[in-house]
Design an enzyme around this catalytic site. Structure first.
Site, short mmCIF file in Angstrom:
data_model
loop_
_atom_site.label_atom_id
_atom_site.label_comp_id
_atom_site.label_asym_id
_atom_site.label_seq_id
_atom_site.Cartn_x
_atom_site.Cartn_y
_atom_site.Cartn_z
N ASP A 1 0.62 -1.27 -0.19
CA ASP A 1 0.60 -0.33 0.00
C ASP A 1 0.97 1.28 0.01
O ASP A 1 1.54 1.54 1.26
CB ASP A 1 -0.92 -0.04 1.15
CG ASP A 1 -1.85 1.70 1.12
OD1 ASP A 1 -1.53 2.05 0.11
OD2 ASP A 1 -2.81 1.17 2.13
N HIS B 1 1.17 8.05 3.94
CA HIS B 1 1.12 7.49 4.73
C HIS B 1 2.85 7.49 4.47
O HIS B 1 3.70 7.47 5.92
CB HIS B 1 0.74 5.81 4.79
CG HIS B 1 -0.24 5.22 4.85
ND1 HIS B 1 -1.82 5.79 5.52
CD2 HIS B 1 -1.18 4.36 4.01
CE1 HIS B 1 -2.17 5.19 5.32
NE2 HIS B 1 -2.50 4.96 4.07
N ILE C 1 -0.44 9.49 8.33
CA ILE C 1 -0.71 7.86 9.37
C ILE C 1 -0.63 7.33 8.85
O ILE C 1 0.07 6.75 8.07
CB ILE C 1 -2.29 8.93 9.31
CG1 ILE C 1 -2.66 7.50 8.33
CG2 ILE C 1 -2.98 9.29 10.09
CD1 ILE C 1 -4.62 8.10 8.05
N GLY D 1 -4.28 1.86 8.10
CA GLY D 1 -5.47 1.59 8.65
C GLY D 1 -5.21 -0.06 9.12
O GLY D 1 -5.35 -0.99 10.02
#
Length: 285
Positions: A189, A194, A209, A212
């Protein structure tokens, strides 16, 4: 352009073929912080090729079709899409290397109404290309905040797991590293949210961040450590609702309840008093 219900309902995914290597398996585990103590042989088994084991949650990275909702033909306002829920059923222990096939499909789409968004439910079968065996089923919901009111049915999704109304049986704190997202993104990903501070600020975060699904993988790590003595073959199901993002470098606290041969859990950031994973359920062989 509004969400195209017919196009989405009949979306044809390409079959994804993937060659899984021991390096991929080790890199995924490192992205979750396994091996934090290099003398802990139980965690070392997930990051060292001698006797290597796969973290069960790695299934979510296998046969991944990419962020296909960004395709203009979907009509989805992809900038407003949130990862809502994640479900995983494991049929056989995951291999540490081999040839994998991912077959994705749309299960159904729920219209929550004008101004209330829509939810797309999709799933993916993970198949061992060499044997034809089904290894796992990966399912998720995508909350499309800007796409409600297209005239579809408001269909309910799976009921979230209820958490016990008592003190947790186990509490497990996992410290993430400031570079955690930079390592985890190498498992597939590569969303710049990110990694790139400018991109993060453009969508309302003061810094990048954590993925998830990296937080989801931390849940697998906490369950393996707290309840299963790192026996990966015993973890056969893992479900969560995403509540809030984690920033790399934060400590994630898992409250875990044992419930009749299964487990329920919730994850939070004590320093910010915020829940990041909720209604968690883990199933054991």
């Amino acid at each position: 352009m509004p969400l195209d219900f017919d196009a989405l309902s009949n979306w044809e995914f390409e079959e994804i073929e993937q060659t899984l290597t021991e390096r991929d398996t080790i890199l995924y585990a490192l992205g979750l912080g396994f091996g934090e103590d290099p003398t802990d042989k139980k965690e070392l088994a997930f990051v060292y090729e001698d006797g290597l084991r796969a973290v069960p949650s790695m299934a979510v990275t296998m046969g991944y079709p990419g962020f296909w909702l960004r395709n203009p033909k979907t009509g989805v306002n992809w900038q407003k899409v949130l990862h809502g829920e994640q479900w995983l059923d494991i049929y056989k222990p995951l291999p540490v290397k081999g040839n994998i096939i991912g077959r994705s499909r749309i299960d159904f789409i729920s219209d929550k109404g004008e101004g209330k968004g829509a939810v797309i439910y999709q799933s993916r079968e993970i198949i061992d290309a060499d044997t034809g065996d089904k290894l796992a089923r990966v399912s998720m919901s995508a909350f499309c905040r800007g796409d409600g009111g297209f005239g579809g049915k408001n269909r309910p999704g799976p009921a979230p797991a209820a958490l016990p109304d008592r003190a947790p049986d186990h509490v497990c704190d996992i410290e993430t590293l400031p570079r955690q997202a930079l390592v985890y993104r190498l498992s597939g990903d590569m969303n710049p949210l990110h990694a790139d501070p400018d991109v993060a600020r453009s969508v309302g975060f003061d810094r990048p961040i954590l993925h998830g699904l990296a937080t989801y993988g931390l849940a697998a790590r906490a369950i393996l450590k707290s309840l299963l003595d790192y026996d990966a073959a015993r973890l056969v199901g893992l479900d969560v609702r995403f509540s809030a993002p984690v920033y790399p470098g934060e400590t994630v606290r898992f409250d875990i309840w044992e419930e009749g041969g299964e487990a329920r859990f919730r994850a939070s950031i004590p320093a910010r008093d915020v829940v990041v994973l909720n209604n968690g359920a883990a199933r054991f062989a």
